[in-house]
Design an enzyme around this catalytic site. Sequence first.
Site, mmCIF file in Angstrom:
data_model
loop_
_atom_site.group_PDB
_atom_site.id
_atom_site.type_symbol
_atom_site.label_atom_id
_atom_site.label_comp_id
_atom_site.label_asym_id
_atom_site.label_seq_id
_atom_site.Cartn_x
_atom_site.Cartn_y
_atom_site.Cartn_z
ATOM 1 N NE ARG A 312 7.101 14.871 -2.164
ATOM 2 C CZ ARG A 312 6.823 13.821 -2.903
ATOM 3 N NH1 ARG A 312 5.683 13.192 -2.760
ATOM 4 N NH2 ARG A 312 7.673 13.388 -3.804
ATOM 5 C CD GLU A 451 -1.152 6.749 0.473
ATOM 6 O OE1 GLU A 451 -0.685 6.278 -0.587
ATOM 7 O OE2 GLU A 451 -1.891 7.750 0.500
ATOM 8 N NE ARG A 461 4.640 10.208 0.435
ATOM 9 C CZ ARG A 461 5.113 10.077 -0.805
ATOM 10 N NH1 ARG A 461 6.172 9.341 -1.029
ATOM 11 N NH2 ARG A 461 4.531 10.685 -1.817
HETATM 12 C C1 LIG Z 1 0.804 9.451 -9.301
HETATM 13 C C2 LIG Z 1 1.539 8.997 -8.079
HETATM 14 C C3 LIG Z 1 2.939 8.983 -8.085
HETATM 15 C C4 LIG Z 1 3.628 8.553 -6.940
HETATM 16 N N1 LIG Z 1 4.985 8.442 -6.994
HETATM 17 C C5 LIG Z 1 5.652 7.983 -5.900
HETATM 18 C C6 LIG Z 1 7.058 7.750 -5.953
HETATM 19 O O1 LIG Z 1 7.686 7.878 -7.009
HETATM 20 N N2 LIG Z 1 7.679 7.343 -4.812
HETATM 21 C C7 LIG Z 1 7.017 7.157 -3.623
HETATM 22 O O2 LIG Z 1 7.636 6.822 -2.617
HETATM 23 N N3 LIG Z 1 5.667 7.315 -3.576
HETATM 24 C C8 LIG Z 1 4.979 7.698 -4.674
HETATM 25 N N4 LIG Z 1 3.622 7.821 -4.620
HETATM 26 C C9 LIG Z 1 2.930 7.348 -3.401
HETATM 27 C C10 LIG Z 1 2.894 5.812 -3.414
HETATM 28 O O3 LIG Z 1 2.726 5.371 -4.738
HETATM 29 C C11 LIG Z 1 1.749 5.259 -2.561
HETATM 30 O O4 LIG Z 1 1.814 5.794 -1.264
HETATM 31 C C12 LIG Z 1 1.862 3.732 -2.456
HETATM 32 O O5 LIG Z 1 1.949 3.164 -3.746
HETATM 33 C C13 LIG Z 1 0.667 3.154 -1.717
HETATM 34 O O6 LIG Z 1 0.760 1.752 -1.793
HETATM 35 P P1 LIG Z 1 -0.294 0.857 -0.993
HETATM 36 O O7 LIG Z 1 -0.016 -0.544 -1.353
HETATM 37 O O8 LIG Z 1 -0.282 1.245 0.432
HETATM 38 O O9 LIG Z 1 -1.699 1.327 -1.577
HETATM 39 P P2 LIG Z 1 -2.233 1.228 -3.075
HETATM 40 O O10 LIG Z 1 -1.139 1.002 -4.038
HETATM 41 O O11 LIG Z 1 -3.116 2.387 -3.294
HETATM 42 O O12 LIG Z 1 -3.098 -0.115 -3.046
HETATM 43 C C14 LIG Z 1 -4.247 -0.204 -2.235
HETATM 44 C C15 LIG Z 1 -5.278 -1.045 -2.957
HETATM 45 O O13 LIG Z 1 -6.342 -1.346 -2.042
HETATM 46 C C16 LIG Z 1 -7.560 -1.283 -2.751
HETATM 47 N N5 LIG Z 1 -8.671 -1.095 -1.810
HETATM 48 C C17 LIG Z 1 -9.068 0.040 -1.193
HETATM 49 N N6 LIG Z 1 -10.168 -0.197 -0.465
HETATM 50 C C18 LIG Z 1 -10.463 -1.509 -0.604
HETATM 51 C C19 LIG Z 1 -11.507 -2.343 -0.122
HETATM 52 N N7 LIG Z 1 -12.511 -1.862 0.624
HETATM 53 N N8 LIG Z 1 -11.504 -3.654 -0.466
HETATM 54 C C20 LIG Z 1 -10.531 -4.166 -1.270
HETATM 55 N N9 LIG Z 1 -9.544 -3.401 -1.786
HETATM 56 C C21 LIG Z 1 -9.506 -2.094 -1.449
HETATM 57 C C22 LIG Z 1 -7.367 -0.113 -3.683
HETATM 58 O O14 LIG Z 1 -8.287 -0.146 -4.762
HETATM 59 C C23 LIG Z 1 -5.920 -0.314 -4.124
HETATM 60 O O15 LIG Z 1 -5.843 -1.102 -5.284
HETATM 61 C C24 LIG Z 1 2.913 8.200 -5.760
HETATM 62 C C25 LIG Z 1 1.515 8.217 -5.755
HETATM 63 C C26 LIG Z 1 0.826 8.592 -6.911
HETATM 64 C C27 LIG Z 1 -0.676 8.569 -6.890
#
Ligand SMILES: Cc1cc2nc3c(=O)[nH]c(=O)nc-3n(C[C@H](O)[C@H](O)[C@H](O)COP(=O)(O)OP(=O)(O)OC[C@H]3O[C@@H](n4cnc5c(N)ncnc54)[C@H](O)[C@@H]3O)c2cc1C
Length: 487
Positions: A312, A451, A461
């Site tokens: 990527r 993340e 990644r």
């Molecule tokens: C459109 C899209 C498609 C993707 N497709 C893929 C895929 O097919 N395969 C793959 O491996 N990866 C994919 N990714 C990447 C992957 O989805 C993300 O890296 C992963 O879902 C992140 O998960 P997370 O739980 O770490 O964070 P998130 O799912 O982003 O959850 C973090 C949460 O924390 C909340 N938050 C932030 N700050 C605060 C705060 N101060 N207080 C309280 N809450 C807070 C946010 O609002 C959010 O709801 C994709 C990403 C996108 C955007």
Amino acid sequence: MTEPLSRLPTLSRRTLLAGAAAAGLTAGMPPVRAAGLRWDGEAEIVIVGSGGAGVSAALAARECTKGRIVILEKLGVTGGSTRFSCGYFNAVDPERQRAQGIEDSLERHIADTNASGRGRGDPELVRILCSEALDALHWVEGYGVKYEPFCSQIYGGLFPRSHLPKLSSYIDVLLDACRSRGIEILTSSPVLSLVLNEDGSAAGVVWRDASGTRCTLRASRAVVLASGGFSANAELCRLHDPRLGDLDTTNPAGSTGEVMLAAREAGAYLTGCDWIECIPLHVHYARFAILVERCIFVDQQGRRFVREDDRRDILRDTILSLPSRFGFVIVDHDGFESNPPSFRRELHEGLERQEVYRAQTLEEMAQLLRLPVNNFVETVNRYNGFVRSGRDEDFGRGVESMIHEIRKPPFWVCRASMSRHHTMGGVSIDARARVLDWDSKPVGRLYAAGEVAGGVHGASRLGGNAIADVHVFGRIAGREAASEVPA
Ligand SMILES: Cc1cc2nc3c(=O)[nH]c(=O)nc-3n(C[C@H](O)[C@H](O)[C@H](O)COP(=O)(O)OP(=O)(O)OC[C@H]3O[C@@H](n4cnc5c(N)ncnc54)[C@H](O)[C@@H]3O)c2cc1C
């Protein structure tokens, strides 16, 4: 305030993305000292963020303790980027892969992760990610998420080992599992800063409730950071990679990184924040070229310019170095049909907005895009010849991703302009998902997964590894948090 379920079906990506542009925070809130603090509430485990990492941590913790577990979510809606992801989950899976004649191995998954990350991922974290991915996939299945019986090679995935959930918003299945197990999920509840004990360990968080009141919540066992990346924070991204500040982002408005910055203020070491992944698509059609076997990219001369199945970061750098900073992605009717119905509907809507193009012939498509017709037709025909011969003489594309010709009308095209998509950097963690400080020592009672954490993916990644990451390390963080002795 608990999120009303009725909101979810009407939620649109456009609505959530609309708020993202405004965010531009680059400094974190300093920690608050616990000594003398009046607590407004107490839980055993406080989890920041309701995406894949947060819900995995909550469910894993619930398997170990009956105590109060609270997820604080900043936005009015749960799920974070995970809700909008395609959910492709990398795992070496003998059952599914062998049925397709695909020979894979743990060592190959590790090698691909390192090749993609240019060897900059923490070797121990990479090994855990790859070796625990299949178990985590089965664990997620155990909570009711269903996957297709096949694996695919997705864009930047380097090999066909990505599992596709049958339900694109599969996160709802896990959120429901949390609710039915008494895990509280509070939305519109941003965490502002961490509260630290005298010895520097985490004691809880300062947050704002849905009415706007500033509150404190004590965590008797631990705090788990699962707040996602910072792709929606244009200023922070610009600081780390000046080329990317003006780009769109595929992420929802919550991905602004303030929790990562607050963790730094509380003593956490940040690693790899310069490594920001982009996806070469219009933000609303991030799935368009996800199945790399179905597409090619062309520049404004109608010529291929890159090996489409490459890493990527290479795609990002190549597209950003084009004079126009964008190209076009083309698929044929079969490529279009390989998308889930909901995404096909979005592409039809994209036609009306002139963000997606459709044509019955290659000549017509070239005219629509104002590309030199002969170049474009010759490029597609030449590529089809490579598929038939099994050898890409121009860019050396891998045989696994050269299985479909682009032949059947109508043809579909989307503009390939870069959007910020995933941030590889974040707080340093160890194999137990403990947050590490500047001396590589664990910050007591503080965990991170998904993340918000750095060091897992290296410089770039592997496509499909982020979802594996959130479930593997989210689960570890939850288990470890629950094993802390209550203070
Ligand atoms: C459109 C899209 C498609 C993707 N497709 C893929 C895929 O097919 N395969 C793959 O491996 N990866 C994919 N990714 C990447 C992957 O989805 C993300 O890296 C992963 O879902 C992140 O998960 P997370 O739980 O770490 O964070 P998130 O799912 O982003 O959850 C973090 C949460 O924390 C909340 N938050 C932030 N700050 C605060 C705060 N101060 N207080 C309280 N809450 C807070 C946010 O609002 C959010 O709801 C994709 C990403 C996108 C955007």
